[in-house]
Design a protein around this motif. Sequence first.
Motif, PDB file in Angstrom:
ATOM      1  N   ALA A   1     -32.759  65.167  25.573  1.00  0.00           N
ATOM      2  CA  ALA A   1     -31.702  64.746  24.604  1.00  0.00           C
ATOM      3  C   ALA A   1     -32.829  63.927  23.593  1.00  0.00           C
ATOM      4  O   ALA A   1     -33.766  63.240  24.018  1.00  0.00           O
ATOM      5  CB  ALA A   1     -30.798  63.692  25.359  1.00  0.00           C
TER       6      ALA A   1
ATOM      7  N   ASP B   1     -32.465  58.992  20.456  1.00  0.00           N
ATOM      8  CA  ASP B   1     -31.314  58.083  20.153  1.00  0.00           C
ATOM      9  C   ASP B   1     -30.097  58.056  20.876  1.00  0.00           C
ATOM     10  O   ASP B   1     -29.005  57.400  20.699  1.00  0.00           O
ATOM     11  CB  ASP B   1     -31.121  58.290  18.790  1.00  0.00           C
ATOM     12  CG  ASP B   1     -30.404  59.532  18.305  1.00  0.00           C
ATOM     13  OD1 ASP B   1     -30.291  60.218  19.231  1.00  0.00           O
ATOM     14  OD2 ASP B   1     -30.389  59.759  17.130  1.00  0.00           O
ATOM     15  N   ARG B   2     -29.937  59.149  21.766  1.00  0.00           N
ATOM     16  CA  ARG B   2     -28.564  59.468  22.623  1.00  0.00           C
ATOM     17  C   ARG B   2     -28.788  58.340  23.900  1.00  0.00           C
ATOM     18  O   ARG B   2     -27.735  58.223  24.637  1.00  0.00           O
ATOM     19  CB  ARG B   2     -28.568  60.810  23.002  1.00  0.00           C
ATOM     20  CG  ARG B   2     -28.727  61.590  22.022  1.00  0.00           C
ATOM     21  CD  ARG B   2     -27.481  61.474  21.055  1.00  0.00           C
ATOM     22  NE  ARG B   2     -27.866  62.041  19.792  1.00  0.00           N
ATOM     23  CZ  ARG B   2     -27.585  63.436  19.362  1.00  0.00           C
ATOM     24  NH1 ARG B   2     -26.835  64.169  20.095  1.00  0.00           N
ATOM     25  NH2 ARG B   2     -28.019  63.725  18.354  1.00  0.00           N
TER      26      ARG B   2
ATOM     27  N   ILE C   1     -30.258  58.884  26.967  1.00  0.00           N
ATOM     28  CA  ILE C   1     -30.292  59.400  28.066  1.00  0.00           C
ATOM     29  C   ILE C   1     -31.498  59.463  28.914  1.00  0.00           C
ATOM     30  O   ILE C   1     -32.501  60.325  28.519  1.00  0.00           O
ATOM     31  CB  ILE C   1     -29.778  60.940  28.070  1.00  0.00           C
ATOM     32  CG1 ILE C   1     -28.276  60.774  27.119  1.00  0.00           C
ATOM     33  CG2 ILE C   1     -29.560  61.610  29.308  1.00  0.00           C
ATOM     34  CD1 ILE C   1     -27.767  62.299  26.841  1.00  0.00           C
TER      35      ILE C   1
ATOM     36  N   LYS D   1     -21.288  62.004  27.865  1.00  0.00           N
ATOM     37  CA  LYS D   1     -22.004  62.495  26.868  1.00  0.00           C
ATOM     38  C   LYS D   1     -21.387  64.271  26.798  1.00  0.00           C
ATOM     39  O   LYS D   1     -20.982  64.582  27.666  1.00  0.00           O
ATOM     40  CB  LYS D   1     -23.556  62.546  27.213  1.00  0.00           C
ATOM     41  CG  LYS D   1     -24.155  61.193  27.157  1.00  0.00           C
ATOM     42  CD  LYS D   1     -24.088  60.535  25.859  1.00  0.00           C
ATOM     43  CE  LYS D   1     -24.726  59.339  25.600  1.00  0.00           C
ATOM     44  NZ  LYS D   1     -24.560  58.120  26.372  1.00  0.00           N
ATOM     45  N   SER D   2     -22.030  64.929  25.781  1.00  0.00           N
ATOM     46  CA  SER D   2     -21.852  66.328  25.890  1.00  0.00           C
ATOM     47  C   SER D   2     -22.836  67.188  26.002  1.00  0.00           C
ATOM     48  O   SER D   2     -24.143  66.858  25.444  1.00  0.00           O
ATOM     49  CB  SER D   2     -21.281  66.624  24.525  1.00  0.00           C
ATOM     50  OG  SER D   2     -20.017  66.310  24.087  1.00  0.00           O
ATOM     51  N   TYR D   3     -22.889  68.065  26.996  1.00  0.00           N
ATOM     52  CA  TYR D   3     -23.880  69.047  27.273  1.00  0.00           C
ATOM     53  C   TYR D   3     -23.848  70.180  26.746  1.00  0.00           C
ATOM     54  O   TYR D   3     -22.772  70.872  27.010  1.00  0.00           O
ATOM     55  CB  TYR D   3     -23.918  68.921  28.833  1.00  0.00           C
ATOM     56  CG  TYR D   3     -24.913  70.178  29.512  1.00  0.00           C
ATOM     57  CD1 TYR D   3     -26.253  70.026  29.553  1.00  0.00           C
ATOM     58  CD2 TYR D   3     -24.194  71.504  29.935  1.00  0.00           C
ATOM     59  CE1 TYR D   3     -26.921  70.997  29.892  1.00  0.00           C
ATOM     60  CE2 TYR D   3     -25.144  72.306  30.398  1.00  0.00           C
ATOM     61  CZ  TYR D   3     -26.441  72.014  30.137  1.00  0.00           C
ATOM     62  OH  TYR D   3     -27.289  73.228  30.719  1.00  0.00           O
TER      63      TYR D   3
ATOM     64  N   VAL E   1     -28.133  69.851  18.909  1.00  0.00           N
ATOM     65  CA  VAL E   1     -28.091  68.370  19.149  1.00  0.00           C
ATOM     66  C   VAL E   1     -27.772  67.679  17.860  1.00  0.00           C
ATOM     67  O   VAL E   1     -27.360  66.563  17.826  1.00  0.00           O
ATOM     68  CB  VAL E   1     -29.622  67.779  19.757  1.00  0.00           C
ATOM     69  CG1 VAL E   1     -29.627  68.450  21.129  1.00  0.00           C
ATOM     70  CG2 VAL E   1     -30.644  68.113  18.812  1.00  0.00           C
ATOM     71  N   LYS E   2     -28.076  68.327  16.725  1.00  0.00           N
ATOM     72  CA  LYS E   2     -27.417  67.662  15.407  1.00  0.00           C
ATOM     73  C   LYS E   2     -26.067  67.857  15.222  1.00  0.00           C
ATOM     74  O   LYS E   2     -25.542  67.030  14.560  1.00  0.00           O
ATOM     75  CB  LYS E   2     -28.320  68.166  14.315  1.00  0.00           C
ATOM     76  CG  LYS E   2     -29.725  67.891  14.328  1.00  0.00           C
ATOM     77  CD  LYS E   2     -30.500  68.288  13.221  1.00  0.00           C
ATOM     78  CE  LYS E   2     -32.006  67.694  13.097  1.00  0.00           C
ATOM     79  NZ  LYS E   2     -32.909  68.269  14.294  1.00  0.00           N
TER      80      LYS E   2
ATOM     81  N   ILE F   1     -23.752  68.585  20.464  1.00  0.00           N
ATOM     82  CA  ILE F   1     -24.084  68.295  21.788  1.00  0.00           C
ATOM     83  C   ILE F   1     -24.922  67.043  21.814  1.00  0.00           C
ATOM     84  O   ILE F   1     -25.540  66.593  21.007  1.00  0.00           O
ATOM     85  CB  ILE F   1     -24.882  69.376  22.745  1.00  0.00           C
ATOM     86  CG1 ILE F   1     -26.037  69.481  22.151  1.00  0.00           C
ATOM     87  CG2 ILE F   1     -23.746  70.446  22.825  1.00  0.00           C
ATOM     88  CD1 ILE F   1     -26.720  70.571  22.949  1.00  0.00           C
ATOM     89  N   ASP F   2     -25.060  66.351  22.947  1.00  0.00           N
ATOM     90  CA  ASP F   2     -26.051  65.169  23.263  1.00  0.00           C
ATOM     91  C   ASP F   2     -27.492  65.804  23.882  1.00  0.00           C
ATOM     92  O   ASP F   2     -28.477  65.035  23.562  1.00  0.00           O
ATOM     93  CB  ASP F   2     -25.678  63.974  24.194  1.00  0.00           C
ATOM     94  CG  ASP F   2     -24.402  63.288  23.239  1.00  0.00           C
ATOM     95  OD1 ASP F   2     -24.625  62.985  22.263  1.00  0.00           O
ATOM     96  OD2 ASP F   2     -23.299  63.431  23.733  1.00  0.00           O
ATOM     97  N   PHE F   3     -27.175  66.642  24.913  1.00  0.00           N
ATOM     98  CA  PHE F   3     -28.378  67.174  25.624  1.00  0.00           C
ATOM     99  C   PHE F   3     -28.198  68.405  26.118  1.00  0.00           C
ATOM    100  O   PHE F   3     -27.161  69.006  26.257  1.00  0.00           O
ATOM    101  CB  PHE F   3     -28.638  66.071  26.726  1.00  0.00           C
ATOM    102  CG  PHE F   3     -27.803  66.251  28.071  1.00  0.00           C
ATOM    103  CD1 PHE F   3     -27.640  66.662  29.150  1.00  0.00           C
ATOM    104  CD2 PHE F   3     -26.323  65.493  27.911  1.00  0.00           C
ATOM    105  CE1 PHE F   3     -26.917  66.820  30.234  1.00  0.00           C
ATOM    106  CE2 PHE F   3     -25.227  65.682  28.926  1.00  0.00           C
ATOM    107  CZ  PHE F   3     -25.540  66.204  29.922  1.00  0.00           C
TER     108      PHE F   3
END
Length: 346
Positions: free
Chosen positions: A137, A140-141, A143, A152-154, A194-195, A198-200
């Motif tokens: 990730a 800045d998330r 994780i 969070k969103s995977y 990720v932009k 999602i987060d990771f």
Amino acid sequence: MKQRTWLSLLLACVLLLVASACGASGQNGGSAPGKQETAGEGEQPAKLRDVQLMLDWSANTNHTGLYAAKELGYYEEEGLNVQIVQPGSGGTDAMVASGNVPFGISYQEGVTLARTQGLPLVSIAAIIQHNTSGFAAPKDRGIQKASDFEGKSYGGWGSPIEEAVMKSIMEIDGADVNKVNIVNIGDADYFTAVKRDIDFAWIYYAWTGIEAQLRGEPLDMIYVKDYSEQLDYYTPVIVTNEKLIADDPELVKAFMRATSKGYQYAIDHPEDAAALLSKAVPDLDAELVLESQKWLSPRYQDDSPRWGEQKAEVWSGYADWMFERKLLEKELDAERAFTNEFLPDK
């Protein structure tokens, strides 16, 4: 360098049933393997045996030893003309198990699934000794451990194994996988996803992680092997099939002698090996190849007594983990899933 999709594995198994009727075409033709003989004056050189090797994904530093063996003439020394090809729509595992292609690149997960479905795929070398994949990730998330996945969103590719792995390591941290928003992003690029969505995501650090460094986009990496020994499985591996092993073991030995030399060269000369890969596959980013190679070369053999060696406990450990989570229909006979027989002695 995404993980193989669960759907493509199932599709490969279906296609295999059709392909198997074609027999083992392409694996027994040509001249016998062996040292290439020197031609006398006025004589034609000894004919090389044509052999195909099918990759698992587009060329990258997991494959450097293969390209080194080809570019440095190691395969020719063994009497082989090796053609490195991209995977087809039917999947590498299906093509190798059916005998339509003698050698390929796969993963322990794929071989395990194939064998528990009765397909004669066999791993003959571990390209990397320890699992270099994990969840990544942007920094800045926030994780930094598995429990941070909550809320969070995977972004994944739709395989049941993804959620099973997340659940397994999150429970160690006392967290709940049901609190993760799982999004199927298919083949979407990690940096774009990720932009946007999602987060990771699940990546191989040797490629995507190194690319993040070069982009100036630092990430936090959670290696799955750090949570469980059972998740420290072999990925990727070199595979063949039982029929080729039985009918033409000398071909397998010749192929592996040259391949082992190629990976040893990449271990000993990472910068030169990176240059060979970039020359063979000029579409690759040469800077990424170089930095990835420098990170990965010491990890090919790592703590193993020789490159490529596999352990029964690694095969049984991961298979047991899969079976316990109902990802396999039956238990794996681990001793038949792999062999070290064709690795040359140090």
